[in-house]
Design a protein around this motif. Structure first.
Motif, PDB file in Angstrom:
ATOM      1  N   GLU A 165      48.015  18.434  50.987  1.00  0.00           N
ATOM      2  CA  GLU A 165      48.281  19.818  50.588  1.00  0.00           C
ATOM      3  C   GLU A 165      49.498  20.375  51.331  1.00  0.00           C
ATOM      4  O   GLU A 165      50.372  20.997  50.736  1.00  0.00           O
ATOM      5  CB  GLU A 165      47.049  20.692  50.844  1.00  0.00           C
ATOM      6  CG  GLU A 165      45.905  20.404  49.903  1.00  0.00           C
ATOM      7  CD  GLU A 165      44.616  21.130  50.288  1.00  0.00           C
ATOM      8  OE1 GLU A 165      44.620  21.905  51.284  1.00  0.00           O
ATOM      9  OE2 GLU A 165      43.601  20.907  49.600  1.00  0.00           O
ATOM     10  N   TYR A 166      49.542  20.132  52.624  1.00  0.00           N
ATOM     11  CA  TYR A 166      50.647  20.627  53.445  1.00  0.00           C
ATOM     12  C   TYR A 166      51.973  20.020  52.983  1.00  0.00           C
ATOM     13  O   TYR A 166      52.963  20.740  52.776  1.00  0.00           O
ATOM     14  CB  TYR A 166      50.391  20.287  54.917  1.00  0.00           C
ATOM     15  CG  TYR A 166      51.495  20.727  55.856  1.00  0.00           C
ATOM     16  CD1 TYR A 166      51.404  21.916  56.557  1.00  0.00           C
ATOM     17  CD2 TYR A 166      52.627  19.937  56.047  1.00  0.00           C
ATOM     18  CE1 TYR A 166      52.401  22.328  57.426  1.00  0.00           C
ATOM     19  CE2 TYR A 166      53.640  20.341  56.907  1.00  0.00           C
ATOM     20  CZ  TYR A 166      53.514  21.533  57.592  1.00  0.00           C
ATOM     21  OH  TYR A 166      54.522  21.933  58.446  1.00  0.00           O
ATOM     22  N   VAL A 167      52.003  18.698  52.839  1.00  0.00           N
ATOM     23  CA  VAL A 167      53.244  17.996  52.486  1.00  0.00           C
ATOM     24  C   VAL A 167      53.714  18.379  51.088  1.00  0.00           C
ATOM     25  O   VAL A 167      54.904  18.592  50.858  1.00  0.00           O
ATOM     26  CB  VAL A 167      53.070  16.466  52.666  1.00  0.00           C
ATOM     27  CG1 VAL A 167      54.207  15.692  52.030  1.00  0.00           C
ATOM     28  CG2 VAL A 167      52.949  16.128  54.150  1.00  0.00           C
ATOM     29  N   LYS A 168      52.795  18.497  50.136  1.00  0.00           N
ATOM     30  CA  LYS A 168      53.188  18.915  48.785  1.00  0.00           C
ATOM     31  C   LYS A 168      53.767  20.328  48.793  1.00  0.00           C
ATOM     32  O   LYS A 168      54.777  20.597  48.134  1.00  0.00           O
ATOM     33  CB  LYS A 168      52.004  18.808  47.816  1.00  0.00           C
ATOM     34  CG  LYS A 168      51.707  17.390  47.395  1.00  0.00           C
ATOM     35  CD  LYS A 168      50.528  17.348  46.432  1.00  0.00           C
ATOM     36  CE  LYS A 168      50.332  15.964  45.854  1.00  0.00           C
ATOM     37  NZ  LYS A 168      49.179  15.909  44.936  1.00  0.00           N
ATOM     38  N   ASP A 169      53.134  21.234  49.526  1.00  0.00           N
ATOM     39  CA  ASP A 169      53.633  22.599  49.619  1.00  0.00           C
ATOM     40  C   ASP A 169      55.001  22.619  50.308  1.00  0.00           C
ATOM     41  O   ASP A 169      55.932  23.292  49.855  1.00  0.00           O
ATOM     42  CB  ASP A 169      52.628  23.472  50.379  1.00  0.00           C
ATOM     43  CG  ASP A 169      53.060  24.918  50.449  1.00  0.00           C
ATOM     44  OD1 ASP A 169      53.271  25.530  49.387  1.00  0.00           O
ATOM     45  OD2 ASP A 169      53.203  25.426  51.571  1.00  0.00           O
ATOM     46  N   PHE A 170      55.127  21.853  51.371  1.00  0.00           N
ATOM     47  CA  PHE A 170      56.403  21.764  52.092  1.00  0.00           C
ATOM     48  C   PHE A 170      57.494  21.237  51.162  1.00  0.00           C
ATOM     49  O   PHE A 170      58.603  21.778  51.120  1.00  0.00           O
ATOM     50  CB  PHE A 170      56.239  20.851  53.316  1.00  0.00           C
ATOM     51  CG  PHE A 170      57.492  20.732  54.132  1.00  0.00           C
ATOM     52  CD1 PHE A 170      57.722  21.600  55.189  1.00  0.00           C
ATOM     53  CD2 PHE A 170      58.440  19.768  53.837  1.00  0.00           C
ATOM     54  CE1 PHE A 170      58.883  21.505  55.935  1.00  0.00           C
ATOM     55  CE2 PHE A 170      59.603  19.671  54.577  1.00  0.00           C
ATOM     56  CZ  PHE A 170      59.826  20.544  55.627  1.00  0.00           C
ATOM     57  N   HIS A 171      57.176  20.193  50.410  1.00  0.00           N
ATOM     58  CA  HIS A 171      58.155  19.586  49.499  1.00  0.00           C
ATOM     59  C   HIS A 171      58.567  20.554  48.389  1.00  0.00           C
ATOM     60  O   HIS A 171      59.737  20.582  47.991  1.00  0.00           O
ATOM     61  CB  HIS A 171      57.593  18.288  48.910  1.00  0.00           C
ATOM     62  CG  HIS A 171      58.554  17.549  48.058  1.00  0.00           C
ATOM     63  ND1 HIS A 171      59.735  17.029  48.539  1.00  0.00           N
ATOM     64  CD2 HIS A 171      58.531  17.245  46.737  1.00  0.00           C
ATOM     65  CE1 HIS A 171      60.386  16.440  47.560  1.00  0.00           C
ATOM     66  NE2 HIS A 171      59.677  16.555  46.452  1.00  0.00           N
ATOM     67  N   ARG A 172      57.624  21.352  47.898  1.00  0.00           N
ATOM     68  CA  ARG A 172      57.964  22.382  46.898  1.00  0.00           C
ATOM     69  C   ARG A 172      58.963  23.390  47.466  1.00  0.00           C
ATOM     70  O   ARG A 172      59.898  23.803  46.792  1.00  0.00           O
ATOM     71  CB  ARG A 172      56.704  23.122  46.430  1.00  0.00           C
ATOM     72  CG  ARG A 172      55.994  22.480  45.261  1.00  0.00           C
ATOM     73  CD  ARG A 172      54.905  23.389  44.685  1.00  0.00           C
ATOM     74  NE  ARG A 172      53.802  23.657  45.605  1.00  0.00           N
ATOM     75  CZ  ARG A 172      52.775  22.842  45.813  1.00  0.00           C
ATOM     76  NH1 ARG A 172      52.691  21.711  45.152  1.00  0.00           N
ATOM     77  NH2 ARG A 172      51.817  23.167  46.649  1.00  0.00           N
ATOM     78  N   LYS A 173      58.755  23.774  48.713  1.00  0.00           N
ATOM     79  CA  LYS A 173      59.621  24.764  49.354  1.00  0.00           C
ATOM     80  C   LYS A 173      60.969  24.180  49.786  1.00  0.00           C
ATOM     81  O   LYS A 173      61.966  24.894  49.806  1.00  0.00           O
ATOM     82  CB  LYS A 173      58.919  25.356  50.588  1.00  0.00           C
ATOM     83  CG  LYS A 173      57.726  26.204  50.267  1.00  0.00           C
ATOM     84  CD  LYS A 173      57.039  26.647  51.551  1.00  0.00           C
ATOM     85  CE  LYS A 173      55.789  27.440  51.248  1.00  0.00           C
ATOM     86  NZ  LYS A 173      55.002  27.696  52.472  1.00  0.00           N
ATOM     87  N   HIS A 174      60.957  22.904  50.161  1.00  0.00           N
ATOM     88  CA  HIS A 174      62.151  22.268  50.728  1.00  0.00           C
ATOM     89  C   HIS A 174      62.374  20.893  50.075  1.00  0.00           C
ATOM     90  O   HIS A 174      62.236  19.860  50.733  1.00  0.00           O
ATOM     91  CB  HIS A 174      62.000  22.098  52.239  1.00  0.00           C
ATOM     92  CG  HIS A 174      61.625  23.344  52.962  1.00  0.00           C
ATOM     93  ND1 HIS A 174      62.498  24.385  53.159  1.00  0.00           N
ATOM     94  CD2 HIS A 174      60.455  23.735  53.521  1.00  0.00           C
ATOM     95  CE1 HIS A 174      61.888  25.355  53.825  1.00  0.00           C
ATOM     96  NE2 HIS A 174      60.645  24.984  54.051  1.00  0.00           N
ATOM     97  N   PRO A 175      62.703  20.846  48.796  1.00  0.00           N
ATOM     98  CA  PRO A 175      62.807  19.563  48.093  1.00  0.00           C
ATOM     99  C   PRO A 175      63.898  18.625  48.614  1.00  0.00           C
ATOM    100  O   PRO A 175      63.824  17.416  48.405  1.00  0.00           O
ATOM    101  CB  PRO A 175      63.073  19.964  46.646  1.00  0.00           C
ATOM    102  CG  PRO A 175      63.600  21.352  46.711  1.00  0.00           C
ATOM    103  CD  PRO A 175      62.994  21.982  47.916  1.00  0.00           C
ATOM    104  N   SER A 176      64.892  19.155  49.302  1.00  0.00           N
ATOM    105  CA  SER A 176      65.975  18.294  49.802  1.00  0.00           C
ATOM    106  C   SER A 176      65.672  17.697  51.179  1.00  0.00           C
ATOM    107  O   SER A 176      66.403  16.824  51.656  1.00  0.00           O
ATOM    108  CB  SER A 176      67.292  19.069  49.857  1.00  0.00           C
ATOM    109  OG  SER A 176      67.195  20.118  50.801  1.00  0.00           O
TER     110      SER A 176
END
Length: 153
Positions: free
Chosen positions: A111-122
């Motif tokens: 959940e954390y990593v998916k949310d992080f990736h949504r916010k910071h895809p690069s």
């Protein structure tokens, strides 16, 4: 201030099933040598406990910049451009590397990593050993795990 380039995943390198507290991390990282590392700051922003609970160890403003007050000491040479997270465990009873993540930890980290990736895809999501080949941390293949949870980088 530097642009955020990496989210680095770590393990505490502790035996399977043994809980770790934020006080333990503080002591290991910040106590003067030889009892600790003598660092000014702990190595991780967030820690995932055995029950999946996420604990914030160092505040940050959640943006794509790493301000000086947000720097943690997770990977020498990369700290000014990285955010570091850690799960409790990573070793078997003999302190050999082992993926000891509980189902609750896996779920919370996903959940954390998916949310992080949504916010910071690069931002590249990597394991500690991808920055330092002499490390086993985090005791699982982060690239393979990212594929399993549907994150392409």
């Amino acid at each position: 201030m530097a642009k955020l380039k990496y989210l680095v995943i770590h393990c505490t390198a502790t035996p399977e099933g043994r809980e770790v507290s934020s006080a333990d991390i503080q002591h290991w990282h910040c106590a003067p040598k030889p009892k600790g590392n003598g660092w000014k700051q702990v190595g991780y922003t967030d820690m995932f406990h055995l029950d999946g609970k996420r604990e914030r160890l160092v505040n940050n403003n959640e943006d794509a910049e790493v301000d000086l007050w947000e720097v943690t000491n997770g990977a020498k040479g990369y700290n000014s451009v990285s955010r570091h997270i850690v799960y409790v465990g990573g070793c078997d009873k003999n302190l050999e590397p082992k993926d000891t993540r509980t189902e609750a930890q896996k779920k919370a980290m996903e959940e954390y990593v998916k949310d992080f990736h949504r916010k910071h895809p690069s931002v590249r999501i990597i394991g500690h050993r991808q920055l330092n080949a002499s490390k086993s941390c985090p005791s699982f293949s982060v690239p393979r795990w990212l594929q399993q949870i549907g994150i392409k980088q």
